[in-house]
Design an enzyme around this catalytic site. Structure first.
Site, PDB file in Angstrom:
ATOM      1  N   LYS A  22       1.577  -9.617   3.583  1.00 11.55           N
ATOM      2  CA  LYS A  22       1.340  -9.375   5.018  1.00 11.55           C
ATOM      3  C   LYS A  22      -0.080  -8.854   5.251  1.00 11.55           C
ATOM      4  CE  LYS A  22       2.671  -5.323   7.041  1.00 11.55           C
ATOM      5  NZ  LYS A  22       1.542  -4.728   7.769  1.00 11.55           N
ATOM      6  N   ASN A  23      -0.483  -7.868   4.454  1.00  9.04           N
ATOM      7  CA  ASN A  23      -1.770  -7.224   4.716  1.00  9.04           C
ATOM      8  C   ASN A  23      -2.976  -8.069   4.306  1.00  9.04           C
ATOM      9  OD1 ASN A  23      -0.458  -5.120   5.844  1.00  9.04           O
ATOM     10  ND2 ASN A  23      -0.927  -3.621   4.227  1.00  9.04           N
ATOM     11  N   ARG A  92      -0.914  -2.431  15.247  1.00 11.77           N
ATOM     12  CA  ARG A  92      -2.247  -1.847  15.160  1.00 11.77           C
ATOM     13  C   ARG A  92      -3.264  -2.781  14.520  1.00 11.77           C
ATOM     14  NH1 ARG A  92      -3.185   3.220  15.501  1.00 11.77           N
ATOM     15  NH2 ARG A  92      -4.785   2.896  13.925  1.00 11.77           N
ATOM     16  N   CYS A 116       0.704   6.553  16.218  1.00  9.75           N
ATOM     17  CA  CYS A 116       1.925   5.854  15.814  1.00  9.75           C
ATOM     18  C   CYS A 116       2.760   6.823  15.016  1.00  9.75           C
ATOM     19  CB  CYS A 116       1.624   4.597  15.024  1.00  9.75           C
ATOM     20  SG  CYS A 116       0.952   4.916  13.421  1.00  9.75           S
ATOM     21  N   ARG A 121      -4.117   7.569  13.912  1.00  9.02           N
ATOM     22  CA  ARG A 121      -4.823   6.611  13.054  1.00  9.02           C
ATOM     23  C   ARG A 121      -6.074   6.153  13.785  1.00  9.02           C
ATOM     24  NH1 ARG A 121      -0.349   2.671  10.364  1.00  9.02           N
ATOM     25  NH2 ARG A 121      -2.167   1.820   9.332  1.00  9.02           N
ATOM     26  N   ASP A 304       1.783   2.905   0.966  1.00  9.26           N
ATOM     27  CA  ASP A 304       2.829   1.995   1.432  1.00  9.26           C
ATOM     28  C   ASP A 304       4.029   1.926   0.474  1.00  9.26           C
ATOM     29  OD1 ASP A 304       1.420   1.493   3.698  1.00  9.26           O
ATOM     30  OD2 ASP A 304       0.741  -0.512   3.139  1.00  9.26           O
ATOM     31  N   ARG A 396       8.933  -6.051  10.563  1.00  4.93           N
ATOM     32  CA  ARG A 396       7.493  -6.209  10.764  1.00  4.93           C
ATOM     33  C   ARG A 396       6.817  -6.682   9.485  1.00  4.93           C
ATOM     34  NH1 ARG A 396       4.736  -1.182  11.602  1.00  4.93           N
ATOM     35  NH2 ARG A 396       3.103  -2.597  10.999  1.00  4.93           N
TER      36      ARG A 396
HETATM   37  C1  UD1 Z   1      -4.110  -0.420   6.015  1.00  6.39           C
HETATM   38  C2  UD1 Z   1      -2.797  -1.170   5.813  1.00  6.39           C
HETATM   39  C3  UD1 Z   1      -1.634  -0.196   5.768  1.00  6.39           C
HETATM   40  C4  UD1 Z   1      -1.888   0.886   4.718  1.00  6.39           C
HETATM   41  C5  UD1 Z   1      -3.251   1.535   4.912  1.00  6.39           C
HETATM   42  C6  UD1 Z   1      -3.625   2.492   3.800  1.00  6.39           C
HETATM   43  C7  UD1 Z   1      -3.240  -3.300   6.857  1.00  6.39           C
HETATM   44  C8  UD1 Z   1      -2.960  -4.213   7.996  1.00  6.39           C
HETATM   45  N1  UD1 Z   1      -2.646  -2.093   6.912  1.00  6.39           N
HETATM   46  O1  UD1 Z   1      -4.026   0.232   7.281  1.00  6.39           O
HETATM   47  O2  UD1 Z   1      -0.459  -0.928   5.450  1.00  6.39           O
HETATM   48  O3  UD1 Z   1      -0.898   1.885   4.822  1.00  6.39           O
HETATM   49  O4  UD1 Z   1      -4.274   0.517   4.970  1.00  6.39           O
HETATM   50  O5  UD1 Z   1      -3.583   1.867   2.573  1.00  6.39           O
HETATM   51  O6  UD1 Z   1      -3.922  -3.654   5.912  1.00  6.39           O
HETATM   52  N2  UD1 Z   1      -9.385   6.402   9.107  1.00  6.39           N
HETATM   53  C9  UD1 Z   1     -10.305   7.093   9.841  1.00  6.39           C
HETATM   54  N3  UD1 Z   1     -11.139   6.375  10.653  1.00  6.39           N
HETATM   55  C10 UD1 Z   1     -11.093   5.020  10.755  1.00  6.39           C
HETATM   56  C11 UD1 Z   1     -10.128   4.335  10.001  1.00  6.39           C
HETATM   57  C12 UD1 Z   1      -9.287   5.054   9.187  1.00  6.39           C
HETATM   58  O7  UD1 Z   1     -10.389   8.309   9.783  1.00  6.39           O
HETATM   59  O8  UD1 Z   1     -11.883   4.437  11.492  1.00  6.39           O
HETATM   60  C13 UD1 Z   1      -8.442   7.150   8.219  1.00  6.39           C
HETATM   61  C14 UD1 Z   1      -6.993   7.030   8.702  1.00  6.39           C
HETATM   62  O9  UD1 Z   1      -6.686   7.994   9.667  1.00  6.39           O
HETATM   63  C15 UD1 Z   1      -6.222   7.229   7.436  1.00  6.39           C
HETATM   64  C16 UD1 Z   1      -7.127   6.608   6.372  1.00  6.39           C
HETATM   65  O10 UD1 Z   1      -8.415   6.517   6.965  1.00  6.39           O
HETATM   66  O11 UD1 Z   1      -6.083   8.599   7.145  1.00  6.39           O
HETATM   67  C17 UD1 Z   1      -6.686   5.244   5.889  1.00  6.39           C
HETATM   68  O12 UD1 Z   1      -6.573   4.362   6.951  1.00  6.39           O
HETATM   69  P1  UD1 Z   1      -6.950   2.820   6.837  1.00  6.39           P
HETATM   70  O13 UD1 Z   1      -7.329   2.470   5.450  1.00  6.39           O
HETATM   71  O14 UD1 Z   1      -7.885   2.493   7.931  1.00  6.39           O
HETATM   72  O15 UD1 Z   1      -5.550   2.147   7.169  1.00  6.39           O
HETATM   73  P2  UD1 Z   1      -5.341   0.812   7.955  1.00  6.39           P
HETATM   74  O16 UD1 Z   1      -6.490  -0.100   7.676  1.00  6.39           O
HETATM   75  O17 UD1 Z   1      -4.987   1.092   9.380  1.00  6.39           O
END
Ligand code: UD1
Length: 419
Positions: A22-23, A92, A116, A121, A304, A396
């Protein structure tokens, strides 16, 4: 609303096959926005998040056709720049439209994803990176509004290796003017898969899969064919399903290199994992043993798989410690596991899990995608009947989970919730 009903205690036996990731499929589908030409993507899991991504792309003007696990896209007529709240609030990962739309059309309006169930996030790092490439970025009326006639290559050092943030910046840089160097980026295998697809489309990318990625912008991308990598979270979930029930299953399509830290911990728990031509075989003769686990960015233990690991720890011999460092508040499965008799105490980012001999089946509620998978594993091992409601969370990201588990001997079925 559907529920999943499980009668626990049956050891799993046989072969179970992993679907496409999925990711990886989400950013790959979003990358169709980067230019015209037919993109044929195989091994796309038929799960709700990908249906949502298909809807979003169609709304933006991409021609999308789905036939089983194949998605064919043609994006020469993309004109709309807006990813609306109604879609973003359900997924998201819609934020993945931001980089491609901005770099292709010079403007993008993407609804700001709200909070969420697993905590706040933010997407500040996505926005900061795009601003460093010359975009004017504003957040107004709940929308991210970004503009740039043409993005310019830049050096960007991420404060934290965000996964979708890294993907957005890579896609944006593909059509930017000049060279972009991204440092301290996420190294998740799904990012390397996205880069492989982009390279097939004509992008110039070096360092995919490492924490430094260099992209030389090109003026346009063409169509390409790609097969999505297997889902490592689903694979890990099946491995843990074998481990918790104590059967003998083989997980086909499980790439052990993608699950290094997870395998180390599962082996430490007393589970035997062997690789053979058909996949990874999972067997256990003695009881599960307690372990310490900390979630970290790849190649660390994936957040995850945290909820699933907690289910295993709940029935392991001794006291386990599980530390969640990626998402604050990702312990919503804990009160549900308590309902099944688990002994878990939360202390900030730590969960102290005192293993008990057996969980007892109970009605429980899924709170998010991976928490639901944790509850399914707990249900498989529990004595008696467990019903999991709000399984739309599970849908999902897991393709036909109950069917796949049933085929290896689990007593599990999907039923309509009685209201
Ligand atoms: C992706 C995965 C999700 C997984 C996560 C962490 C997808 C579609 N989803 O989510 O399944 O659980 O990686 O492995 O690939 N953060 C910030 N600022 C930002 C972005 C992130 O502070 O601009 C922080 C977040 O709050 C969190 C951490 O970084 O604490 C990790 O988030 P991130 O790697 O961005 O997760 P996703 O990409 O949303």
């Amino acid at each position: 609303m559907d529920q999943i009903r499980i009668i626990g205690g049956a050891p799993l036996n046989g072969l179970v096959e992993v679907s496409g990731a999925k990711n990886a499929a989400l950013p790959i589908l979003a990358a169709s926005l980067l230019g015209g030409g037919e993109c044929i993507i195989d091994h796309v899991p038929q799960v709700r998040d990908l249906i949502t991504m298909g809807k979003l792309l169609a709304l933006l003007g991409v021609e999308v056709q789905t036939e089983g696990s194949r998605v064919v896209m043609e994006a020469s007529k993309v004109q709309s720049i807006e990813a609306p709240y109604d879609l973003v609030k359900t997924m998201r990962a819609s934020i993945l439209a931001l980089g491609p739309l901005l770099t292709r059309l010079g403007e993008a309006k993407v609804s700001l994803p709200g909070g969420c169930a697993i905590g706040t996030r933010p997407v500040n790092l996505h926005l900061k990176g795009l601003a460093m490439m010359g975009a004017e970025v504003e957040v107004e009326h709940g929308y991210i509004h970004a503009k740039a006639r043409r993005l310019k290559g830049a050096r960007i050092d991420l404060d934290f290796p965000t996964v979708t943030g890294t993907e957005n910046l890579i896609m944006a840089a593909c059509l930017a003017e000049g060279t972009t160097s991204l440092h301290h980026v996420a190294r998740e295998p799904e990012i390397a898969d996205l880069c492989a697809f982009l390279t097939k489309r004509g992008a110039k990318i070096l360092g995919a899969g490492t924490d430094t990625i260099i992209i030389e912008g090109v003026s346009e991308l063409h169509g390409a064919k790609h097969e999505v990598m297997p889902d490592r979270v689903e694979a890990g979930t099946f491995v843990m399903a074998g481990a918790i029930t104590g059967g003998d299953i083989t997980v086909k399509g499980c790439i052990s290199d993608h699950l290094g830290t997870v395998f180390t911990k599962i082996q430490e728990m007393g589970v035997e994992l062997t690789e053979h031509s058909e996949g990874v075989r999972v067997r256990r003769s003695g009881p599960l043993k307690a372990v310490e686990v900390k979630t970290l960015p790849y190649p660390g233990f994936p957040t995850d798989l945290q909820a699933q690991m907690m289910a295993l720890m709940s029935v392991a011999d001794g006291t386990s410690i599980l530390t969640e460092t990626i998402f604050e508040g990702r312990f919503l499965h804990v009160p549900e596991l308590h309902r099944m008799g688990a002994s878990i105490e939360i202390d900030g980012p730590h969960a102290v899990v005192k293993g008990i001999p057996v969980l007892t089946g109970a009605p429980v509620m899924a709170s998010d995608l991976r928490a639901s998978a944790g509850l399914v594993l707990a249900g498989l091992a529990a004595e008696g009947e467990t019903t999991i409601s709000r399984v739309y969370h599970l849908d999902r990201g897991y393709e036909r989970l109950e069917e796949k588990l049933k085929a290896v001997g689990a007593q599990v079925e999907r039923v309509r919730e009685v209201v």
